[in-house]
Design a protein around this motif. Sequence first.
Motif, PDB file in Angstrom:
ATOM      1  N   ASP A   1      37.455 -20.032  34.825  1.00  0.00           N
ATOM      2  CA  ASP A   1      37.304 -20.536  33.545  1.00  0.00           C
ATOM      3  C   ASP A   1      36.611 -19.367  32.590  1.00  0.00           C
ATOM      4  N   ALA A   2      35.508 -18.530  33.078  1.00  0.00           N
ATOM      5  CA  ALA A   2      34.807 -17.781  32.341  1.00  0.00           C
ATOM      6  C   ALA A   2      35.632 -16.552  31.958  1.00  0.00           C
ATOM      7  N   LEU A   3      36.796 -16.365  32.444  1.00  0.00           N
ATOM      8  CA  LEU A   3      37.659 -15.256  32.127  1.00  0.00           C
ATOM      9  C   LEU A   3      38.629 -15.532  31.208  1.00  0.00           C
TER      10      LEU A   3
ATOM     11  N   GLY B 290      42.736 -14.418  26.903  1.00  0.00           N
ATOM     12  CA  GLY B 290      43.920 -15.413  26.174  1.00  0.00           C
ATOM     13  C   GLY B 290      44.807 -16.086  27.395  1.00  0.00           C
ATOM     14  N   ALA B 291      44.104 -16.596  28.373  1.00  0.00           N
ATOM     15  CA  ALA B 291      44.691 -17.253  29.605  1.00  0.00           C
ATOM     16  C   ALA B 291      44.113 -18.663  29.618  1.00  0.00           C
TER      17      ALA B 291
END
Length: 254
Positions: free
Chosen positions: A124-126, A131-132
Motif C-alpha cells: 500500500d505505502a509504495l 502509480g501502482a
Amino acid sequence: MDYPNDQAPGAPIRFGIPEHGRIPKYYAVKAKIGVLVEELGEGGLLPTERDLAARFEVSRETVRQALRELLLEGRLRRQGRGTVVAGPKLEQPLSLASYTEGVRRQGLRPGRALISLDRFPCPDALAPEIGAVRGETVWHMERVLLADDERVGLESTYVTEARAPRLDLDFDPDSSFYAYLHDRLGIEFGDADERIETVLATPREALLIGTPPALPMLLLHRISRDTAGRPLERVRTLYRGDRFSFSAHLGKQG
C-alpha cells in the motif's frame, strides 16, 4: 570582504575557533594537520600517528581523534597501511540528470554493480509513489554505485513491471536506468520530488559500500513522474558523505 587570516570563502568563519579562543586540543591538532594536508596535495602520504604526535607534542590518541574527523570529512583516506590526502568530493547536481551523467561530467568513469533484481506485489505505502495498485507486480533493483571502480553509494529503484516489462532481459545493470527508459521504452522524465537527509548506513549497507558503519551517509529519496505527470519511479540512494557533495541552481520563483 576580508577573511580572517586570509581565510577562503566557504570555509568556517575564524576556522571554527570561538571568539574566546579556547578549543579542544585535538581540534588544534586537526587544524595543523589540515595545513599539512594542503601542503602535501592529493595523494600525498601523511606521516604516521607516532610522527605526528611527536611533531605536535601531543598523545597519539589526540592525533587519532583529529585524523578520524578528517577521514569522516573526506579530506583524508586510508590507503593500505597508510593515510593519504583525498581528492575533491564528487559533485552531484540536484536535477533530473542521472548519476551516470553527473560522474562523467567530472571526468570519472561511472558504473554500477547489480546486487539484486526482484519482483514482488506492491504494498500500500509504495503504490501511489510509482502509480501502482496494491498487489500489482513491481520491480526492485539494487545496485552499488561506482566511480572509477570505487564503491561510492547504494541505489534502490522501484518501478512497476507494466512500465518496464522486460527489465530483467533488456536492461544492462551497469548502465543508466534513465537512458534505458528514454531510449528503449520512449519514456520521458517530467519532474521529480527529492528529499535529502543524513543517516548512518545499516551493517548490510556498509558492507556493500565498503565503509565503516559510523561513516555519515547522504540519503536521497526521489519520486519521479513522466511528462504527463504520471508517477514513474521511486529511488532510494545512499551516497558516501566523505565522497559526495550536492549542488543546485536556484532561481527566483514567480
